[in-house]
Scaffold this active site. Structure first.
Site, PDB file in Angstrom:
ATOM      1  N   SER A  64      48.536   0.411   0.438  1.00  0.00           N
ATOM      2  CA  SER A  64      49.087  -0.201  -0.773  1.00  0.00           C
ATOM      3  C   SER A  64      48.216  -1.408  -1.083  1.00  0.00           C
ATOM      4  CB  SER A  64      50.529  -0.620  -0.470  1.00  0.00           C
ATOM      5  OG  SER A  64      50.895  -1.797  -1.142  1.00  0.00           O
TER       6      SER A  64
ATOM      7  N   TYR B 111      57.554  -4.273   3.924  1.00  0.00           N
ATOM      8  CA  TYR B 111      56.633  -3.271   3.358  1.00  0.00           C
ATOM      9  C   TYR B 111      55.187  -3.710   3.582  1.00  0.00           C
ATOM     10  CZ  TYR B 111      54.737  -0.170  -0.322  1.00  0.00           C
ATOM     11  OH  TYR B 111      54.029   0.787  -1.038  1.00  0.00           O
TER      12      TYR B 111
HETATM   13  P1  NAP Z   1      58.304   8.408  -3.991  1.00  0.00           P
HETATM   14  O1  NAP Z   1      58.132   9.130  -5.268  1.00  0.00           O
HETATM   15  O2  NAP Z   1      59.599   7.769  -3.687  1.00  0.00           O
HETATM   16  O3  NAP Z   1      57.894   9.415  -2.805  1.00  0.00           O
HETATM   17  C1  NAP Z   1      58.099   9.083  -1.482  1.00  0.00           C
HETATM   18  C2  NAP Z   1      57.763  10.290  -0.635  1.00  0.00           C
HETATM   19  O4  NAP Z   1      57.930   9.923   0.738  1.00  0.00           O
HETATM   20  C3  NAP Z   1      58.687  11.450  -0.922  1.00  0.00           C
HETATM   21  O5  NAP Z   1      58.000  12.669  -0.839  1.00  0.00           O
HETATM   22  C4  NAP Z   1      59.702  11.351   0.211  1.00  0.00           C
HETATM   23  O6  NAP Z   1      60.235  12.628   0.511  1.00  0.00           O
HETATM   24  C5  NAP Z   1      58.819  10.840   1.345  1.00  0.00           C
HETATM   25  N1  NAP Z   1      59.618  10.180   2.367  1.00  0.00           N
HETATM   26  C6  NAP Z   1      60.383   9.074   2.246  1.00  0.00           C
HETATM   27  N2  NAP Z   1      61.024   8.825   3.393  1.00  0.00           N
HETATM   28  C7  NAP Z   1      60.663   9.820   4.247  1.00  0.00           C
HETATM   29  C8  NAP Z   1      61.015  10.132   5.584  1.00  0.00           C
HETATM   30  N3  NAP Z   1      61.897   9.388   6.289  1.00  0.00           N
HETATM   31  N4  NAP Z   1      60.439  11.207   6.171  1.00  0.00           N
HETATM   32  C9  NAP Z   1      59.563  11.989   5.474  1.00  0.00           C
HETATM   33  N5  NAP Z   1      59.202  11.735   4.216  1.00  0.00           N
HETATM   34  C10 NAP Z   1      59.762  10.674   3.610  1.00  0.00           C
HETATM   35  O7  NAP Z   1      57.237   7.236  -3.862  1.00  0.00           O
HETATM   36  P2  NAP Z   1      55.670   7.147  -4.146  1.00  0.00           P
HETATM   37  O8  NAP Z   1      55.482   6.007  -5.050  1.00  0.00           O
HETATM   38  O9  NAP Z   1      55.103   8.455  -4.472  1.00  0.00           O
HETATM   39  O10 NAP Z   1      55.188   6.670  -2.704  1.00  0.00           O
HETATM   40  C11 NAP Z   1      54.363   7.442  -1.862  1.00  0.00           C
HETATM   41  C12 NAP Z   1      53.581   6.502  -0.970  1.00  0.00           C
HETATM   42  O11 NAP Z   1      52.717   5.715  -1.783  1.00  0.00           O
HETATM   43  C13 NAP Z   1      54.436   5.515  -0.185  1.00  0.00           C
HETATM   44  O12 NAP Z   1      53.903   5.349   1.102  1.00  0.00           O
HETATM   45  C14 NAP Z   1      54.293   4.238  -0.977  1.00  0.00           C
HETATM   46  O13 NAP Z   1      54.460   3.105  -0.173  1.00  0.00           O
HETATM   47  C15 NAP Z   1      52.874   4.365  -1.441  1.00  0.00           C
HETATM   48  N6  NAP Z   1      52.541   3.518  -2.584  1.00  0.00           N
HETATM   49  C16 NAP Z   1      53.169   3.675  -3.774  1.00  0.00           C
HETATM   50  C17 NAP Z   1      52.809   2.845  -4.826  1.00  0.00           C
HETATM   51  C18 NAP Z   1      53.437   2.954  -6.172  1.00  0.00           C
HETATM   52  O14 NAP Z   1      53.185   2.088  -7.020  1.00  0.00           O
HETATM   53  N7  NAP Z   1      54.234   3.958  -6.431  1.00  0.00           N
HETATM   54  C19 NAP Z   1      51.841   1.858  -4.653  1.00  0.00           C
HETATM   55  C20 NAP Z   1      51.245   1.723  -3.418  1.00  0.00           C
HETATM   56  C21 NAP Z   1      51.603   2.569  -2.381  1.00  0.00           C
HETATM   57  P3  NAP Z   1      61.754  12.932   0.934  1.00  0.00           P
HETATM   58  O15 NAP Z   1      62.628  11.906   0.290  1.00  0.00           O
HETATM   59  O16 NAP Z   1      61.953  14.320   0.455  1.00  0.00           O
HETATM   60  O17 NAP Z   1      61.770  12.843   2.426  1.00  0.00           O
END
Ligand code: NAP
Length: 267
Positions: free
Chosen positions: A150, A163
């Site tokens: 991130s 986080y």
């Molecule tokens: P999201 O749409 O909420 O997706 C999160 C994903 O993680 C889902 O597929 C969820 O699947 C999975 N997940 C959550 N808890 C889990 C668990 N206990 N076991 C297995 N899988 C789990 O969020 P996103 O924004 O795409 O985030 C994905 C990654 O990118 C994260 O690591 C986040 O920190 C990172 N990120 C996001 C942003 C942003 O701006 N969106 C920026 C920087 C980094 P299930 O709920 O089906 O398990």
């Protein structure tokens, strides 16, 4: 020089013949990555907790003639990670995307919130990487590991201290594993997504003042999409990136490297 026996070399970005696991692939950034990894030719295993959603996405990929499978995976418990790994085949590519967040003042986090974020974003991913990475090492055919960090791997924002601890940890682990597993031809890199609109932050980006703030300070002024992140994950999974390791690459519309101001030079 062109000759009649000219054979085009396979694209350095092709993942044909590779097996990949995307941990956290049911929606958002992980799903976009899984789709591109499959489109690049890898047999792609989509893993997360939402089994029905995973199966639905796998069917959609298969309908396009791509190779995909689903595995239930919950990284919020190391025991569950251990159990899930028994069902996961040897991999060429591991992409760690699963993550969660709670935004609060540091002094207000409950132990439960802190533990959930640390376990999901860091300890569970560490355990998964230890088990599946060891198999990559033992197999001796190299591999690719991509962490989704991130901007908090690199710089600070207020109100997301646990986080930031986890994402800084993943970036630290990226560098150590790149150093430790380079001798096995395993490249380990980290992607630092910028502001990507997903379920994780949709509410936060609703107010107009948040979007205006981004517009006033970022070279590419729009919010990012999961599809903005996926192509770099393909590159870092491909032989095209064989000489790239131990890097953290921001995909952030220039947020961490540029500044915008209202000054205009006279004509
Ligand atoms: P999201 O749409 O909420 O997706 C999160 C994903 O993680 C889902 O597929 C969820 O699947 C999975 N997940 C959550 N808890 C889990 C668990 N206990 N076991 C297995 N899988 C789990 O969020 P996103 O924004 O795409 O985030 C994905 C990654 O990118 C994260 O690591 C986040 O920190 C990172 N990120 C996001 C942003 C942003 O701006 N969106 C920026 C920087 C980094 P299930 O709920 O089906 O398990």
């Amino acid at each position: 020089m062109y000759t009649s026996d000219f054979m085009p070399t396979p694209s350095p970005f092709s993942l044909q013949g590779k097996t990949a696991l995307v941990a956290g692939a049911s929606r958002g950034i992980g799903l976009a990555i899984a789709k591109e990894i499959a489109a690049a030719g890898a047999h792609t295993i989509l893993a997360a907790r939402s089994a029905d959603k995973l199966h639905q996405e796998v069917e959609a990929l298969k309908a396009q003639g791509l190779s995909a499978d689903a595995r239930t995976l919950d990284v919020s418990s190391n025991d569950k990670v251990d159990e899930a790994c028994k069902e996961i085949p040897d991999l060429d590519i591991l992409i760690n995307v699963a993550g969660t967040n709670v935004r609060k003042r540091f002094e207000d986090y409950t132990p439960e919130e802190y533990n959930l974020i640390l376990q999901t974003n860091l300890h569970g991913i560490v355990r998964l990487t230890q088990i599946l990475g060891k198999r990559m090492v033992d197999r001796g055919t190299g591999g690719k590991i991509v962490m989704i960090g991130s901007l908090t791997s690199l710089i600070a924002f207020p109100f997301l201290s646990p986080y930031a601890i986890t994402k800084s940890g993943l970036w630290g682990l990226t560098r150590v594993l790149a150093a430790e597993w380079g001798r096995y031809n395993i490249q380990v890199n980290c992607i630092a997504p910028g502001f990507i609109e997903t379920d994780l932050n949709r509410e936060m980006w609703k107010p107009q003042f948040m979007r205006d703030w981004l517009r006033s300070g970022q070279a590419n002024p729009r919010l990012g999409t999961p599809e903005d992140i996926a192509p770099l994950a393909v590159f870092l999974s491909s032989r095209g990136s064989d000489y790239v390791t131990g890097q953290c690459i921001a995909v952030d519309g220039g947020f961490t490297t540029t500044g915008i101001w209202p000054f205009e030079p006279p004509k």
